[in-house]
Design a protein around this motif. Structure first.
Motif, short mmCIF file in Angstrom:
data_model
loop_
_atom_site.label_atom_id
_atom_site.label_comp_id
_atom_site.label_asym_id
_atom_site.label_seq_id
_atom_site.Cartn_x
_atom_site.Cartn_y
_atom_site.Cartn_z
N THR A 1 -21.37 30.90 93.69
CA THR A 1 -22.52 31.09 93.27
C THR A 1 -23.57 30.61 92.06
OG1 THR A 1 -20.93 33.35 92.29
CG2 THR A 1 -23.04 33.28 91.13
N ALA A 2 -24.63 31.01 92.31
CA ALA A 2 -25.82 29.49 92.09
C ALA A 2 -26.01 29.89 91.11
CB ALA A 2 -26.81 29.59 93.61
N ASP A 3 -26.17 29.24 90.17
CA ASP A 3 -26.87 29.36 89.05
C ASP A 3 -28.35 28.88 88.83
OD1 ASP A 3 -28.07 29.33 86.32
OD2 ASP A 3 -26.62 27.83 85.32
N LEU A 4 -29.51 30.16 88.68
CA LEU A 4 -30.51 29.63 88.96
C LEU A 4 -31.21 29.53 87.91
CD1 LEU A 4 -32.19 31.92 92.19
CD2 LEU A 4 -31.17 29.66 91.64
N SER A 5 -30.99 29.26 86.32
CA SER A 5 -31.53 29.15 85.61
C SER A 5 -32.58 27.52 84.99
CB SER A 5 -30.13 29.84 84.18
OG SER A 5 -29.48 28.09 84.32
N GLY A 6 -32.87 27.40 86.12
CA GLY A 6 -33.16 25.57 85.88
C GLY A 6 -34.84 26.25 86.71
N PHE A 7 -34.54 27.33 87.04
CA PHE A 7 -36.39 28.13 87.38
C PHE A 7 -37.12 28.93 87.34
CE2 PHE A 7 -33.25 26.57 91.50
CZ PHE A 7 -34.85 25.69 92.77
N LEU B 1 -47.46 34.31 98.82
CA LEU B 1 -47.08 32.98 97.96
C LEU B 1 -48.54 32.38 97.09
CD1 LEU B 1 -45.63 30.95 101.04
CD2 LEU B 1 -44.21 32.23 98.81
N PRO B 2 -47.96 31.63 95.69
CA PRO B 2 -49.53 31.30 95.30
C PRO B 2 -50.47 30.40 96.30
CG PRO B 2 -47.70 31.67 93.90
CD PRO B 2 -46.95 31.90 95.12
N ASP B 3 -51.97 30.30 96.82
CA ASP B 3 -52.38 29.73 97.20
C ASP B 3 -51.96 29.47 99.01
OD1 ASP B 3 -54.12 29.07 95.12
OD2 ASP B 3 -52.48 28.35 93.96
N GLY B 4 -50.96 30.43 99.34
CA GLY B 4 -50.40 30.26 100.48
C GLY B 4 -48.92 29.00 100.45
N GLU B 5 -48.74 28.36 99.29
CA GLU B 5 -47.44 27.24 99.28
C GLU B 5 -46.44 28.07 98.71
OE1 GLU B 5 -48.24 25.10 101.10
OE2 GLU B 5 -50.12 25.33 102.14
N LEU B 6 -45.42 26.93 98.54
CA LEU B 6 -44.08 27.05 97.78
C LEU B 6 -44.84 26.51 96.20
CD1 LEU B 6 -41.46 26.81 100.11
CD2 LEU B 6 -43.04 28.79 99.88
N GLU B 7 -43.57 26.34 95.15
CA GLU B 7 -43.71 26.25 93.46
C GLU B 7 -42.96 25.65 93.87
OE1 GLU B 7 -45.58 29.19 91.47
OE2 GLU B 7 -47.66 28.44 91.36
N PRO B 8 -42.84 24.42 93.41
CA PRO B 8 -41.37 23.54 93.00
C PRO B 8 -40.41 24.28 91.43
CG PRO B 8 -43.01 22.28 91.51
CD PRO B 8 -43.40 23.51 92.50
N ASP B 9 -41.18 24.65 90.86
CA ASP B 9 -40.57 25.99 90.00
C ASP B 9 -40.12 27.67 90.16
OD1 ASP B 9 -42.92 26.99 89.72
OD2 ASP B 9 -42.85 27.04 87.25
N THR B 10 -39.81 27.36 91.60
CA THR B 10 -39.61 28.84 91.85
C THR B 10 -38.25 29.13 93.06
OG1 THR B 10 -42.21 29.95 91.77
CG2 THR B 10 -40.72 31.20 93.17
N LYS B 11 -37.62 29.55 93.23
CA LYS B 11 -36.16 29.78 93.80
C LYS B 11 -36.82 30.30 95.03
CE LYS B 11 -32.43 29.03 96.21
NZ LYS B 11 -31.88 28.57 96.64
N TYR B 12 -36.81 30.25 96.14
CA TYR B 12 -37.13 31.18 97.60
C TYR B 12 -36.02 31.71 98.21
CZ TYR B 12 -42.12 30.00 95.67
OH TYR B 12 -42.66 29.35 95.28
N ILE B 13 -36.06 33.46 98.44
CA ILE B 13 -34.75 33.75 99.47
C ILE B 13 -34.98 33.80 100.01
CG2 ILE B 13 -32.55 33.98 98.89
CD1 ILE B 13 -32.20 34.18 95.80
N PHE B 14 -34.83 33.85 101.57
CA PHE B 14 -35.42 35.08 102.92
C PHE B 14 -34.11 34.97 102.61
CE2 PHE B 14 -38.40 31.18 101.72
CZ PHE B 14 -40.07 31.86 101.90
N ALA B 15 -34.29 36.69 103.17
CA ALA B 15 -32.69 37.39 103.46
C ALA B 15 -33.13 37.37 105.36
CB ALA B 15 -33.10 38.10 102.76
N GLY B 16 -33.85 36.86 106.11
CA GLY B 16 -33.38 37.16 107.01
C GLY B 16 -34.15 37.73 108.12
N ASP B 17 -33.78 37.06 109.40
CA ASP B 17 -34.62 37.72 110.38
C ASP B 17 -36.35 37.52 109.87
OD1 ASP B 17 -32.95 39.21 111.72
OD2 ASP B 17 -33.15 41.52 111.50
N MET B 18 -36.28 36.17 110.49
CA MET B 18 -37.95 35.20 110.13
C MET B 18 -38.70 35.42 111.05
SD MET B 18 -38.18 34.07 107.70
CE MET B 18 -39.07 32.90 107.00
N LEU B 19 -37.67 35.46 112.39
CA LEU B 19 -38.70 35.78 113.74
C LEU B 19 -38.78 37.24 114.55
CD1 LEU B 19 -37.47 31.72 115.02
CD2 LEU B 19 -39.49 32.53 113.79
N GLU B 20 -39.04 36.99 115.68
CA GLU B 20 -38.95 38.01 117.13
C GLU B 20 -40.57 39.40 116.48
OE1 GLU B 20 -35.81 40.08 118.67
OE2 GLU B 20 -34.87 38.21 118.56
#
Length: 206
Positions: A17-23, A43-62
């Motif tokens: 279980t990941a601890d994401l308290s640092g984000f 996404l803010p300005d279309g980009e990823l921010e280093p202080d945010t954790k991004y989780i993509f829950a599957g089915d990225m394509l098609e």
């Protein structure tokens, strides 16, 4: 020694279980399905921010019209510390295709949906044979980093992310990857109601 004796199955019946308290915050994205414009809009300005954790829950394509851009996004961020991709059934099919592991029927035929064929045509369009093999390798390397599920804590709460809908979470290590990807029941099955009922009856671990 590589072999370590155990006294009880409880010693190995666990999961990380990941601890994401640092984000500063956590963002969870559902099915992107090749829609890059919609993804960037979240996404803010279309980009990823280093202080945010991004989780993509599957089915990225098609299904969408911007599969090439979404694939490029995956390849750029697959190794990022603040990005986790969860495996969906469409992602698994793409990985199977890139590794040559698609399962044929009894007559040895490979059946691919029209949407999958369009997706492959799009991401491989204009590439030479050498470039296609390189792109397949890139897909294998990136998609093998996808996880079957992702459990984490943030603030004072626990969260669990998988692609398919499951009715309870008695012990994650006992749930098959097939269920985590495809879920349980038909599309008409109210998985949220089933989960809430099972949770209230103590059938889900804390």
């Amino acid at each position: 020694s590589y072999i370590k004796p155990i006294q009880s199955l409880d010693e190995i019946m666990n999961y990380f279980t990941a601890d994401l308290s640092g984000f500063r915050r956590v963002q969870v994205f559902g099915d992107v399905h090749g829609c890059y414009t919609a993804l960037k809009a979240m996404l803010p300005d279309g980009e990823l921010e280093p202080d945010t954790k991004y989780i993509f829950a599957g089915d990225m394509l098609e299904r969408g019209l911007e599969n090439r851009q979404v694939l490029d996004f995956i390849l750029r961020h697959a190794k990022d510390k603040n990005v986790t991709f969860v495996m969906g059934n469409h992602d698994q099919r793409m990985l199977d295709w890139a590794t040559g592991n698609l399962v044929p029927d009894k007559k040895g035929r490979i059946h691919l949906s029209s949407s999958f064929k369009k997706c492959v045509d799009e991401i491989m369009n204009g590439l030479s044979e050498k470039e296609i093999e390189k792109r397949k390798k890139d897909i294998r390397d990136a998609f093998r980093r996808f996880v079957q599920a992702y459990a984490f804590t943030f603030g004072d709460k626990k969260y669990f992310v998988c692609h398919g809908g499951i009715p309870s979470l008695p012990q994650m290590t006992l749930i098959s990857a097939q269920q985590l990807m495809h879920g349980v029941g038909s599309y008409a099955f109210h998985i949220d109601e089933a989960y809430e009922k099972n949770y209230s009856e103590g059938k889900t671990q804390g």
